[in-house]
Design a protein around this motif. Sequence first.
Motif, PDB file in Angstrom:
ATOM      1  N   LEU A   2      16.358  -4.533  -1.572  1.00  0.00           N
ATOM      2  CA  LEU A   2      15.416  -3.922  -2.509  1.00  0.00           C
ATOM      3  C   LEU A   2      13.970  -4.298  -2.196  1.00  0.00           C
ATOM      4  N   GLY A  45      11.963  -3.256  -0.094  1.00  0.00           N
ATOM      5  CA  GLY A  45      11.115  -2.083   0.118  1.00  0.00           C
ATOM      6  C   GLY A  45      10.573  -1.542  -1.195  1.00  0.00           C
ATOM      7  N   VAL A  46      11.443  -1.522  -2.208  1.00  0.00           N
ATOM      8  CA  VAL A  46      11.017  -1.074  -3.534  1.00  0.00           C
ATOM      9  C   VAL A  46       9.922  -2.002  -4.054  1.00  0.00           C
ATOM     10  N   ILE A  89       6.625  -1.388  -2.353  1.00  0.00           N
ATOM     11  CA  ILE A  89       5.958  -0.191  -2.864  1.00  0.00           C
ATOM     12  C   ILE A  89       5.314  -0.468  -4.213  1.00  0.00           C
ATOM     13  N   VAL A  90       6.059  -1.114  -5.116  1.00  0.00           N
ATOM     14  CA  VAL A  90       5.517  -1.390  -6.449  1.00  0.00           C
ATOM     15  C   VAL A  90       4.258  -2.258  -6.333  1.00  0.00           C
ATOM     16  N   PHE A 141       1.329  -0.402  -4.535  1.00  0.00           N
ATOM     17  CA  PHE A 141       0.673   0.614  -5.361  1.00  0.00           C
ATOM     18  C   PHE A 141      -0.169  -0.031  -6.448  1.00  0.00           C
ATOM     19  N   ILE A 142       0.378  -1.129  -7.054  1.00  0.00           N
ATOM     20  CA  ILE A 142      -0.382  -1.802  -8.116  1.00  0.00           C
ATOM     21  C   ILE A 142      -1.656  -2.421  -7.536  1.00  0.00           C
ATOM     22  N   LYS A 199      -3.248  -1.284  -5.154  1.00  0.00           N
ATOM     23  CA  LYS A 199      -4.070  -0.194  -4.635  1.00  0.00           C
ATOM     24  C   LYS A 199      -4.333  -0.304  -3.126  1.00  0.00           C
ATOM     25  N   ASP A 222      -3.649   0.987   0.743  1.00  0.00           N
ATOM     26  CA  ASP A 222      -3.537   2.347   1.260  1.00  0.00           C
ATOM     27  C   ASP A 222      -2.082   2.843   1.132  1.00  0.00           C
ATOM     28  N   THR A 223      -1.920   3.994   0.457  1.00  0.00           N
ATOM     29  CA  THR A 223      -0.579   4.484   0.118  1.00  0.00           C
ATOM     30  C   THR A 223       0.284   4.727   1.343  1.00  0.00           C
ATOM     31  N   ILE A 224      -0.289   5.409   2.344  1.00  0.00           N
ATOM     32  CA  ILE A 224       0.464   5.743   3.548  1.00  0.00           C
ATOM     33  C   ILE A 224       0.968   4.471   4.234  1.00  0.00           C
ATOM     34  N   ALA A 225       0.064   3.490   4.359  1.00  0.00           N
ATOM     35  CA  ALA A 225       0.429   2.248   5.032  1.00  0.00           C
ATOM     36  C   ALA A 225       1.514   1.513   4.242  1.00  0.00           C
ATOM     37  N   VAL A 262       3.815   2.775   2.279  1.00  0.00           N
ATOM     38  CA  VAL A 262       5.102   3.466   2.436  1.00  0.00           C
ATOM     39  C   VAL A 262       5.710   3.147   3.810  1.00  0.00           C
ATOM     40  N   LEU A 263       4.874   3.173   4.853  1.00  0.00           N
ATOM     41  CA  LEU A 263       5.382   2.891   6.196  1.00  0.00           C
ATOM     42  C   LEU A 263       5.892   1.450   6.307  1.00  0.00           C
ATOM     43  N   GLY A 271       9.140   1.058   4.475  1.00  0.00           N
ATOM     44  CA  GLY A 271      10.230   1.668   5.225  1.00  0.00           C
ATOM     45  C   GLY A 271      10.693   0.797   6.378  1.00  0.00           C
TER      46      GLY A 271
END
Lengths: 232, 305
Positions: free
Chosen positions: A4, A6-7, A10-11, A14-15, A17, A19-22, A24-25, A28
């Motif tokens: 988990l 990875g989850v 991401i959390v 994102f919190i 702030k 870079d979103t793309i980075a 996610v990569l 992953g």
Amino acid sequence: MIKLIGVLIIVIGFIMKFDTIAVVLVAGVITGLVGGLGFVEILTVIGEAFIKTRYMSLFLLTLPVIGILERSGLRERAADLIRNMKSVTTGKVLTTYHVIRELAAAFSLRLGGHVQFIRPLVNPMAYGAAEKNFTEVDEETEDIIKGYSAGSENLGNFFGQNVFVAAGGVLLIVGTLGELGVEVTPFAVSKASIPIAIIALVYSAIQNYLLDRRIAKKLNSKKSGKPAAEVK
Amino acid sequence: MKSLLLEIFYVLAGLVSIITAVYALKDDKHPHGKETALFWFLFGAIFIVGKYIPAPIVGVMLLLMGVLTAIKRVTFGSLANAADDVRQKSADRMKNKIFIPALTIGVVAFFVAQVFKSLGGLVGLGVGALGATIIAMIMTKEKPKQFGYDGSRLLLQVGSASILPQLLAALGSLFAAAGVGEVISSGIAGVLSEGNILGGVIAYCVGMAVFTMIMGNAFAAFAVITAGIGMPFVYAMGANPAIAGALALTAGYCGTLMTPMAANFNIVPAALLETKNKYRVIISQVPIALLLLATHIVLMYVWAF
């Protein structure tokens, strides 16, 4: 449990702030590593999935024509139409905007936005309607009207967009389910998005009607003939 | 036929991205013109030749694009729209005719999907976009070059976020390959008995809303929650996938309406409108969001099964 991570990345990403793309990569790649995949294997999964989901980015084909229409005054014309409508109450202004915004979203038109429409047009008109009908609009009511104005943009946008067959959300549903082994067509998803779009509009219209009643209860109508001095 | 047409549209979409790269490169006032151009060139190249090169190389190209956005080198630059008064004059001249090309895209996409079922909505989108472009070319008398310029302007404006849906789908397949879904679902299975359809529907919808509130992004939540909760407790129970999928995503949007994490929709507009309470937009959206979320649960339970 470690899978988990990875989850979690991401959390947190994102919190914080990042870079979103980075984010996610990174999420992953690390998930793949703790899941026992090799680095090349991970690159293969990402690459194959990206090629397979190219249809998600077909909206690129619409950008040149939409750009030209913006240059030719698409937004200005829409703003003119909204300005000329004969709405007498705050709630009716907001419901009318919701209808237009949702229809535009269903046709994949980016005719809307807080910067382009709410601040310069919808909120002033909603507030103006209250000012026209009541002797004095207090600060709290003004604030509430602002909240509802922004809300009409969000509701129309969110619940209308998936009615369009190639909306980002529709293609995300098709792509994600496809990756998980469930086949479904974009057209079926867009049709299945229609009921909730209508329901959201009905709820919003009722909410705006209740807002009108709330304002009418709180403020004094100009038509009641009470002089402004008595209002306070 | 369908796959050939789609492949042609992918090449055209790739060309839009490569034209964008050229404009970014030619933009003298762009602070990171070269890096931004590289990003859009890679994206365009993946669209045009990605199918014919080994998948790991596409993976490397995507990681490189990730590095470019991580160091904040993919930005807008200085491509300009027409001046306000020029646009207003043109709007006054064209009147409602200006909506014709715009509506063409959606109408043609719907028509093709409905009438030529084997081609589907995606081919419809491509045909609609091309048709709209031709109509707009005749109506506005703008040169083809201007179309390239304005398309690039919009793509640069949307920015790197435009590749996010595809990346999230890729993330979803990595999660699947690594077995993330099983971990989440075995956690949920402790609470939820198998075969409890209503329980599964509630967990899926509420899970989408709550996860979206935490992450501020319903798209990202969809990949995670669908793998973990949707698959074992909703789709495996025989739900209609189009209905359950559509409702799950908009259930996530109910979460978007209630979270400060979705700053673009809730916090920035409050600032823009200069509200006294900076959570004013969220406050006004919470009642309708909760009502809609409850409606999602009922609708999915009744309609998808």
